[in-house]
Design an enzyme around this catalytic site. Structure first.
Site, mmCIF file in Angstrom:
data_model
loop_
_atom_site.group_PDB
_atom_site.id
_atom_site.type_symbol
_atom_site.label_atom_id
_atom_site.label_comp_id
_atom_site.label_asym_id
_atom_site.label_seq_id
_atom_site.Cartn_x
_atom_site.Cartn_y
_atom_site.Cartn_z
ATOM 1 N N GLY A 64 0.847 -1.183 0.000
ATOM 2 C CA GLY A 64 0.000 0.000 0.000
ATOM 3 C C GLY A 64 0.883 1.233 0.000
ATOM 4 O O GLY A 64 2.088 1.134 0.255
ATOM 5 N N GLN A 85 3.488 9.867 0.983
ATOM 6 C CA GLN A 85 4.723 9.117 0.701
ATOM 7 C C GLN A 85 5.287 9.435 -0.678
ATOM 8 O O GLN A 85 6.421 9.055 -0.979
ATOM 9 C CB GLN A 85 4.467 7.613 0.830
ATOM 10 N N CYS A 110 7.346 -0.244 6.562
ATOM 11 C CA CYS A 110 6.795 0.935 5.891
ATOM 12 C C CYS A 110 7.840 1.454 4.922
ATOM 13 O O CYS A 110 9.018 1.558 5.279
ATOM 14 C CB CYS A 110 6.446 1.998 6.930
ATOM 15 N N LEU A 111 7.412 1.782 3.715
ATOM 16 C CA LEU A 111 8.352 2.283 2.703
ATOM 17 C C LEU A 111 9.050 3.554 3.181
ATOM 18 O O LEU A 111 10.164 3.842 2.763
ATOM 19 C CB LEU A 111 7.611 2.579 1.385
ATOM 20 N N HIS A 116 -3.050 0.920 8.187
ATOM 21 C CA HIS A 116 -1.714 1.521 8.069
ATOM 22 C C HIS A 116 -1.778 2.750 7.150
ATOM 23 O O HIS A 116 -1.248 3.817 7.489
ATOM 24 C CB HIS A 116 -0.752 0.454 7.522
ATOM 25 N N GLU A 117 -2.435 2.600 5.999
ATOM 26 C CA GLU A 117 -2.475 3.718 5.034
ATOM 27 C C GLU A 117 -3.337 4.871 5.554
ATOM 28 O O GLU A 117 -3.010 6.037 5.345
ATOM 29 C CB GLU A 117 -2.976 3.240 3.664
ATOM 30 N N HIS A 123 -1.355 6.959 7.786
ATOM 31 C CA HIS A 123 -0.502 7.892 7.024
ATOM 32 C C HIS A 123 -1.252 9.188 6.718
ATOM 33 O O HIS A 123 -0.693 10.282 6.831
ATOM 34 C CB HIS A 123 -0.080 7.269 5.691
#
Ligand SMILES: [Zn+2]
Length: 148
Positions: free
Chosen positions: A50, A55, A93-94, A135-136, A139
């Site tokens: 995701g 990001q 996480c990226l 999670h997203e 963000h």
């Protein structure tokens, strides 16, 4: 510019700012379609499940989640129900390279959102997809796994 540079925790302040909601006149535009396409390509290039707009450097409420049916763009998403059952699992996480942190998430969530074309979508996410959605959405509120 298809693949975008991923913003990094501790470097890019944008990750810490709650994103603003998309306005009605921003749906079904080439700008939003291009952003969603760029986010999908960036997510894939980074092997993510995701990705949220902050990001890729945009502070607006859109995220991509990878589903069984392929990547789905969620615009102005909200969780309208969370299961009482919670699971703890390790997340990466990226934007937090090298970090793996155990996070408690609801096992199941009901999600309300719009597509990039502005159509309403409602679905129930379970297990791993439920985790990715939560999670997203964190963000979009400026919350990262390092806060958990
Ligand atoms: Zn993340």
């Amino acid at each position: 510019m298809p693949i975008r540079k991923v913003t990094i925790e501790g470097v890019d302040e944008i990750l810490r700012q709650p994103a603003r909601a998309l306005r009605d006149d921003e749906f079904a535009t080439d700008e939003l379609r291009q952003l969603a396409a760029d986010m999908v390509e960036t997510m894939r290039a980074e092997n993510g499940a995701g990705i949220a707009a902050q990001q890729v450097g945009e502070s607006i409420r859109i995220c991509i989640v990878d589903t069984e049916d392929g990547p789905a763009a969620l615009c102005n998403p909200t969780i309208v129900r969370r299961s009482k059952k919670v699971d703890v699992d390790v997340e990466g996480c990226l934007s937090c390279p090298g970090k793996e942190i155990p996070v408690a998430r609801a096992r199941e969530v009901d999600v309300k959102a719009r597509t990039v074309e502005g159509e309403a979508i409602n679905f129930t996410a379970r297990q791993f997809l439920a985790r990715v959605v939560q999670h997203e959405l964190d963000h979009l509120d400026g919350i990262l796994i390092v806060d958990k």
